[in-house]
Design an enzyme around this catalytic site. Sequence first.
Site, PDB file in Angstrom:
ATOM      1  N   SER A  67       0.845  -1.189   0.000  1.00  0.00           N
ATOM      2  CA  SER A  67       0.000   0.000   0.000  1.00  0.00           C
ATOM      3  C   SER A  67       0.886   1.247   0.000  1.00  0.00           C
ATOM      4  O   SER A  67       2.112   1.141   0.089  1.00  0.00           O
ATOM      5  CB  SER A  67      -0.905   0.000   1.227  1.00  0.00           C
ATOM      6  OG  SER A  67      -0.108   0.242   2.367  1.00  0.00           O
ATOM      7  N   LYS A  68       0.229   2.385  -0.069  1.00  0.00           N
ATOM      8  CA  LYS A  68       0.949   3.663  -0.202  1.00  0.00           C
ATOM      9  C   LYS A  68       2.036   3.845   0.848  1.00  0.00           C
ATOM     10  O   LYS A  68       3.051   4.464   0.580  1.00  0.00           O
ATOM     11  CB  LYS A  68      -0.038   4.815  -0.090  1.00  0.00           C
ATOM     12  CG  LYS A  68      -0.797   5.032  -1.363  1.00  0.00           C
ATOM     13  CD  LYS A  68      -1.286   6.474  -1.456  1.00  0.00           C
ATOM     14  CE  LYS A  68      -1.997   6.721  -2.768  1.00  0.00           C
ATOM     15  NZ  LYS A  68      -3.439   6.610  -2.685  1.00  0.00           N
TER      16      LYS A  68
END
Length: 478
Positions: free
Chosen positions: A253-254
């Site tokens: 994820s980010k």
Amino acid sequence: MADKPRVRFAPSPTGELHVGNARTALFNWMFARHHGGDFILRIEDTDETRSALSYQVNLLNDLTWLGLDWDEGPQKEGAYGPYKQSERLDIYARHLQQLESADLVYPCYCTEEELEEERQALILSKRMPRYMGKCRQLTRDERKQKEDAGRKPSFRFKVPDETFQFADLIRGAMKFEGTAIGDFIIVRSNGMPAYNFAVVIDDHLMGITHVIRGEDHLSNTALQIMLYKAFGFVPPTFAHHCLILGKDRAKLSKRHGSVSVGEFRKQGILPEALMNYLGLLGSSFTEGREVLSREEMMAAFSLDRASKSGAIFDEEKLHWLNAIYIRNCPTENLVSRLQPFLEQAGYSTDALDPVLLYGVVDLIKNDLTTLSAIGNHISFFFDDEYEITAEARQILEKESALRVLKTFAEYLKNSAEAVQEIYPAAIKHLKEKTGVKGKDLFMPIRAALTGRNHGPELDRVFAILGKNAALKRLNPFV
Ligand code: GLU
């Protein structure tokens, strides 16, 4: 494979294309191309609050940039369209009616708050949270009362008390019990179809033979299998591949860094490097090979090779592969791919001498890891950008350094050789005349000509700079 397979990539345009989804698209694309089948792109845009047109546009651009061409889909209408779910609402409405007539659905008037209350109560009593069927038994009158009070129903599927099974091409035999699953929503109270409902209808009507997607959809597949049965449709073959994980083994994820195709594109990762990297992740290729063209990956592609455990995303490895693709890219092609990155680095590409630029790119491409790093690698070839680093200054302070540079400048002034021959001849002359050799000879020349203490081969740097530019740079030291 007897029939021509039809696979699909079905993104929801609710964000930028994540590398995990790009990998799903790649697997489907390779599967289709390997087996001579069709690759269909379907846009799942029924979540009006989260879908945006800009995401859709970027999605198509990213797929095109990656070279994942689709045989049917937006901008390429085929016999099974429309390919956007928001344009298929009448189809879903018809299918809802079909299930209603078979008494397999019922309207549910529960509000968000009521559902949340039920959930919390189940959690408290240590039972699995799920919808317990409160609205299943409502009488005609009770329903009318709710409608009269202005409540808009969603529609829930009556989950049968049965065991369901399917064979997953990657995970093997899968089995689940209807009793563990609450009646689920197939049409929302705003009239929009829920994902599991729309996807079954679309996959069936679009003749999809294989559904290849991430393992995060396994629980959805359970619900979808029930709907296939309810409609009397033959389900496709399923294959749930592992997900991409960060180094901490959590879903990528980010917070792990760059995760969207757009971000890697901006960094100057080449699409062929990204495809190669994503194709490698979580699947092993013959003889441990790591650098594979699309054609090679396509030819070797097999779901049998897909691993069940998650694949760790390693950005360094992606950069390593990218450097290989940059190095192998024909210089002329590389120069054109570099245009936007040069502009970004402050170069006006129209004003650059194309022959000079070609020479520079040809020289430095061996050291370039991403296209966006170009500015740093080429600045010293251009007078405006030429500056001397602290390390280079130190080298230039040595007494022998000045002797070398003076003798070099003198030689250049009087030299009559062609530019390619000056440098080796000058070095020979410098060795004889100054008695300096090795590092003490080369480092001052490098420091004065490039302003740095390391970089590409000096003879090639000199050949690109030419005699006059070299003299200009030697001037301050002689
Ligand atoms: N729209 C779904 C998603 O983006 C598609 C999942 C599927 O492949 O069925 O996750």
